[in-house]
Motif scaffolding. Sequence first.
Motif, mmCIF file in Angstrom:
data_model
loop_
_atom_site.group_PDB
_atom_site.id
_atom_site.type_symbol
_atom_site.label_atom_id
_atom_site.label_comp_id
_atom_site.label_asym_id
_atom_site.label_seq_id
_atom_site.Cartn_x
_atom_site.Cartn_y
_atom_site.Cartn_z
ATOM 1 N N HIS A 1 90.388 67.977 7.355
ATOM 2 C CA HIS A 1 91.016 68.597 6.327
ATOM 3 C C HIS A 1 90.354 68.484 4.896
ATOM 4 C CE1 HIS A 1 94.300 69.173 3.181
ATOM 5 N NE2 HIS A 1 94.663 70.047 3.998
ATOM 6 N N ASP A 2 89.588 67.390 4.927
ATOM 7 C CA ASP A 2 89.120 67.177 3.329
ATOM 8 C C ASP A 2 87.500 67.537 3.638
ATOM 9 O OD1 ASP A 2 91.403 66.327 2.433
ATOM 10 O OD2 ASP A 2 90.996 64.447 2.758
ATOM 11 N N ALA A 3 87.117 68.355 4.659
ATOM 12 C CA ALA A 3 85.596 68.647 4.743
ATOM 13 C C ALA A 3 84.896 69.259 3.746
ATOM 14 C CB ALA A 3 85.407 69.416 6.083
ATOM 15 N N TRP A 4 85.443 70.212 2.946
ATOM 16 C CA TRP A 4 85.276 70.849 1.779
ATOM 17 C C TRP A 4 84.805 69.894 0.678
ATOM 18 C CZ3 TRP A 4 83.080 75.493 2.101
ATOM 19 C CH2 TRP A 4 83.763 76.382 3.082
ATOM 20 N N GLU A 5 85.601 69.029 0.498
ATOM 21 C CA GLU A 5 85.451 67.996 -0.448
ATOM 22 C C GLU A 5 84.352 66.866 -0.082
ATOM 23 O OE1 GLU A 5 88.462 68.867 0.554
ATOM 24 O OE2 GLU A 5 89.119 70.066 -1.352
ATOM 25 N N ILE A 6 84.461 66.711 1.135
ATOM 26 C CA ILE A 6 83.296 65.680 1.548
ATOM 27 C C ILE A 6 81.834 66.434 1.521
ATOM 28 C CG2 ILE A 6 82.433 64.452 3.757
ATOM 29 C CD1 ILE A 6 85.466 64.391 4.712
ATOM 30 N N ALA A 7 81.788 67.591 1.949
ATOM 31 C CA ALA A 7 80.552 68.251 1.763
ATOM 32 C C ALA A 7 80.041 68.340 0.333
ATOM 33 C CB ALA A 7 80.749 69.730 2.292
ATOM 34 N N GLN A 8 80.933 68.111 -0.792
ATOM 35 C CA GLN A 8 80.497 68.269 -2.175
ATOM 36 C C GLN A 8 79.994 66.936 -2.531
ATOM 37 O OE1 GLN A 8 82.518 71.299 -4.559
ATOM 38 N NE2 GLN A 8 84.059 71.269 -2.789
ATOM 39 N N LEU A 9 80.247 65.786 -1.783
ATOM 40 C CA LEU A 9 79.867 64.498 -2.327
ATOM 41 C C LEU A 9 78.294 64.513 -2.673
ATOM 42 C CD1 LEU A 9 82.135 62.427 -0.227
ATOM 43 C CD2 LEU A 9 82.345 62.991 -2.667
ATOM 44 N N PRO A 10 77.949 63.500 -3.670
ATOM 45 C CA PRO A 10 76.512 63.531 -4.006
ATOM 46 C C PRO A 10 75.949 63.013 -2.749
ATOM 47 C CG PRO A 10 77.764 62.703 -5.748
ATOM 48 C CD PRO A 10 78.706 62.771 -4.777
ATOM 49 N N GLY A 11 74.744 63.672 -2.439
ATOM 50 C CA GLY A 11 73.684 63.221 -1.416
ATOM 51 C C GLY A 11 74.100 63.556 -0.102
ATOM 52 N N VAL A 12 75.460 64.157 0.203
ATOM 53 C CA VAL A 12 75.547 64.666 1.520
ATOM 54 C C VAL A 12 74.910 65.634 2.086
ATOM 55 C CG1 VAL A 12 77.536 65.568 2.979
ATOM 56 C CG2 VAL A 12 77.906 63.654 1.540
ATOM 57 N N GLN A 13 74.173 65.799 3.174
ATOM 58 C CA GLN A 13 73.163 66.662 3.638
ATOM 59 C C GLN A 13 73.493 67.336 4.629
ATOM 60 O OE1 GLN A 13 69.049 66.094 3.586
ATOM 61 N NE2 GLN A 13 69.005 65.657 1.343
ATOM 62 N N GLN B 1 67.357 59.639 -4.497
ATOM 63 C CA GLN B 1 68.719 59.835 -3.553
ATOM 64 C C GLN B 1 68.463 59.752 -2.216
ATOM 65 O OE1 GLN B 1 70.264 64.056 -3.483
ATOM 66 N NE2 GLN B 1 71.957 63.112 -4.636
ATOM 67 N N ILE B 2 69.304 59.054 -1.600
ATOM 68 C CA ILE B 2 69.169 58.865 -0.031
ATOM 69 C C ILE B 2 70.260 59.949 0.615
ATOM 70 C CG2 ILE B 2 69.814 57.488 1.844
ATOM 71 C CD1 ILE B 2 69.592 54.993 -0.125
ATOM 72 N N PRO B 3 69.643 60.816 1.378
ATOM 73 C CA PRO B 3 70.486 61.766 2.160
ATOM 74 C C PRO B 3 71.577 61.053 3.147
ATOM 75 C CG PRO B 3 68.285 61.495 3.095
ATOM 76 C CD PRO B 3 68.376 60.935 2.008
ATOM 77 N N VAL B 4 72.763 61.619 2.939
ATOM 78 C CA VAL B 4 73.822 61.116 3.736
ATOM 79 C C VAL B 4 74.224 62.049 4.643
ATOM 80 C CG1 VAL B 4 76.055 60.441 3.516
ATOM 81 C CG2 VAL B 4 74.589 60.065 1.672
#
Length: 206
Positions: free
Chosen positions: A16-28, A2-5
Amino acid sequence: RQIPVHVLVETHGALHDAWEIAQLPGVQVLDFGLMDFVSGHHGAIHASNMRSPGQFEHPLVARAKADVVAAAGRVQPLLRRTPCIDVEVPAPSGPQPVTLKLESLQVTGSFKPRGALNSLLLADDAAVIACSGGNHGLAVAWAAARLGRHATVVVPSSAARTKVEAMRRLGAEIVEHGDTPGEAFAYADEMVAQRGHPLIHPYDQA
């Protein structure tokens, strides 16, 4: 593997969508504020340079990111490596995991020593001037003491007494002027012109 994003949040829609973005796979990491840097150049970075592909190819943006990396390496040996803790916070869709960076455990109790120390390391002067009602002035006083420099901090009458006394204990010269931060800043600018020492700005300095 997995590549950290590392995600740069640059628009109100993305915020506004920060919560959903934070839950995407690889997002650190979520990073806010690049657009403040861009707008601060008053049109020198065109909107077309902030689109993908090529979003980070503009010389000013590339230099800014390189400067951040260089600053981190510059200050790291003199600062504490503050811990991160994982907690859950309420959200409309249910509790969400959040990682907190405990900068309250930094040398002066805030994140401010990072910028203050970097500015002093870059300043080729035995003395500096700052203006602050609290954390920034304390950070400059600490950094100056750590580096063997003289710091003058201009504070308004509304400045927190505990912070002002802490600056004094670190050896800073305290100059009280005005009732508001704006009045104190104006006087700090006068002192810079009179004494010829650099101003260590609390936020608007590269």
